[in-house]
Scaffold this active site. Sequence first.
Site, PDB file in Angstrom:
ATOM      1  N   LYS A 276       0.842  -1.192   0.000  1.00 22.22           N
ATOM      2  CA  LYS A 276       0.000   0.000   0.000  1.00 22.22           C
ATOM      3  C   LYS A 276       0.879   1.244   0.000  1.00 22.22           C
ATOM      4  O   LYS A 276       1.864   1.320   0.716  1.00 22.22           O
ATOM      5  CB  LYS A 276      -0.908   0.008   1.237  1.00 22.22           C
ATOM      6  CG  LYS A 276      -2.026  -1.011   1.204  1.00 22.22           C
ATOM      7  CD  LYS A 276      -2.906  -0.888   2.435  1.00 22.22           C
ATOM      8  CE  LYS A 276      -4.055  -1.884   2.391  1.00 22.22           C
ATOM      9  NZ  LYS A 276      -4.901  -1.818   3.586  1.00 22.22           N
ATOM     10  N   GLU A 361     -19.194  -8.844   8.974  1.00 18.83           N
ATOM     11  CA  GLU A 361     -20.285  -8.176   9.671  1.00 18.83           C
ATOM     12  C   GLU A 361     -21.260  -9.173  10.281  1.00 18.83           C
ATOM     13  O   GLU A 361     -21.757  -8.965  11.398  1.00 18.83           O
ATOM     14  CB  GLU A 361     -21.022  -7.236   8.708  1.00 18.83           C
ATOM     15  CG  GLU A 361     -20.197  -6.059   8.231  1.00 18.83           C
ATOM     16  CD  GLU A 361     -19.366  -6.363   6.991  1.00 18.83           C
ATOM     17  OE1 GLU A 361     -18.685  -5.459   6.488  1.00 18.83           O
ATOM     18  OE2 GLU A 361     -19.401  -7.533   6.529  1.00 18.83           O
ATOM     19  N   ARG A 389     -25.523  -6.076   6.077  1.00 19.98           N
ATOM     20  CA  ARG A 389     -24.962  -7.389   5.761  1.00 19.98           C
ATOM     21  C   ARG A 389     -25.168  -8.395   6.899  1.00 19.98           C
ATOM     22  O   ARG A 389     -25.042  -9.588   6.699  1.00 19.98           O
ATOM     23  CB  ARG A 389     -23.468  -7.256   5.459  1.00 19.98           C
ATOM     24  CG  ARG A 389     -23.134  -6.157   4.472  1.00 19.98           C
ATOM     25  CD  ARG A 389     -21.683  -6.177   4.059  1.00 19.98           C
ATOM     26  NE  ARG A 389     -21.533  -6.947   2.836  1.00 19.98           N
ATOM     27  CZ  ARG A 389     -20.357  -7.270   2.298  1.00 19.98           C
ATOM     28  NH1 ARG A 389     -19.244  -6.940   2.907  1.00 19.98           N
ATOM     29  NH2 ARG A 389     -20.297  -7.954   1.183  1.00 19.98           N
TER      30      ARG A 389
END
Length: 622
Positions: A276, A361, A389
């Site tokens: 990243k 979730e 979700r």
Amino acid sequence: MNLLETINDPADLRKLPRTQLTPLAHELRSYLLDSVSKTGGHLSSNLGTVELTIALHYVFDTPYDRIVWDVGHQTYSHKILTGRRERMPTLRQHSGLSGFPKRDESEYDTFGTAHSSTSISAALGMAQAARIKGEKRKAIAVIGDGSMTAGMAFEALNNAGVEDDCDLLVVLNDNDMSISPPVGALNRYLARLMSGQFYAAAKNVGKSVLPAPMLELAKKLEEHAKGMVVPATMFEEFGFNYIGPIDGHDLDSLIPTLENIKKLKGPQFLHVVTKKGQGYKLAEAEPILYHGTGKFNPSEGIKPAKASKITYTEVFGNWLCDMAAADKRLVGITPAMREGSGMVRFHQEYPERYFDVGIAEQHSVTFGAGLATEGMKPVVAIYSTFLQRGYDQLIHDVALQNLDVTFALDRAGIVGADGATHAGNYDLAYLRCIPNMVVMAPSDENECRTMLTTAYHYPGPAAVRYPRGAGVGAAMETALNTVEIGKGVVKREGKGVAILAFGSMVAPSLAAAGELDASVADMRFVKPLDVELVKRLAQEHDYLVTVEEGCTMGGAGSAVAEALAAEGIVKPLLILGLPDRFIDHGDPALLLASVGLDAPGIAKSIRERFGIKGARLVVNNT
């Protein structure tokens, strides 16, 4: 930017000699940094996928071959290379480019994404459709290591691994580890060899000509040899041909490997390692800080923001620590949103009571339910749009058993630049229909703190939903006070019109009421609704108006209408809220104004509906 300016679509990219791809990657990375620093957006993830994006579009015949980007916050290079370079200055702005893949934006955006872990399922569906239609196309899912923590990704792998005739490639973009020494020339060679036709053919020949005992020995030798040169992996147990890991920033490794994989049949799994923030030292050092940025000077980096009004997220983070100090039973749960949900300090001060369950979730909700059965006091910090979700778990595992779980729902209502995929427009409607639930909507920062305490002490499932960003600047109390459940409060006494405002809509409703001489009630609770207050306001006023930053269908206004009907009260009622359509990205204030949920819009709707005369409403925006 000489090379980049010649690329208007992937066909132009594929015309370049391979020797020019590395210089193109440098230009693209520089352009990304310059562009995102001017508009804001996701930076670290996009800097990390420059070479991978180039390689995929260079090797595969896009858009005929389908690429599905998981989450999609790493697709800026993809957008630039697919004809949208000139629109990058409009990124995440009203009527501008979306920050995520969007099917109606480009034929190269084959699937709309923004929530994680959907890519393998979608790409598998595309691959199966191609097989049924007899089309020789590839389907590629690009998924990050973080997204692999979600059960949906493994459900898709489990389904895909048994489809031997399905041309699916899963690219695991592993950006949470450093590139270890073995990822070099030798590893590159091995990855190319293992993805090559010779290796695949040798396996098939062995299966067809060797007697059973010899075949079993050969299989064991093959597995042993592969185990020596690649990490042990469960992906082959799912039925995938695993290749890698390879350096995701090395085009001389990526392109030959992808070219070999392109010739193979059946489900393939390529493991690439990226970093990243690649190429921008500040983002490499602090990828989380540069994950989602505002505007900044690339030569100086992101500077600490000047102190301003406290945000609702900060209110929650501070409350969580204060409540944890007061009650040792409190545990905090987040599905991979420690920073976004304001839990950094809690993690630091109470690490033994902090649980980041990953992008899961559904699990986060039922995990909280399990804790509650043993007398703990779980607080699930989750974005409104992400709780969708875990809806089945919310009903079946928490509410049905009436378990004591507190839900702190951040990003309720319009969210701005992230657009429809991240907007929390539906929580009031999908929560209030669940038995045993208490649903609260604070009108300011201090009320948010008070409601969180109220929810925490309620012996059952309770949710507090609050918007993104700063509040109105209310004075904050330090005590952990509560309010009476199911009771609203009148903020302004007026005549004729009573505005029943919920949460963030109290402030603009008060501004509108000043011009109309209307009454305003901060209803506070969507469930249980303060029916006595509704009855009183109906008796004392000619017209009722409900205002909410949520969908009108089934929301807080519907609750008021149901209450009036149940009491046999017939009264003109105007329900204001978000319309029955998805609202695109843009500045939150602009978006609210566009649907009539700012002060002038509320006043205008009331005048037009009830024929009220009056001067033009003037709002002091200072």
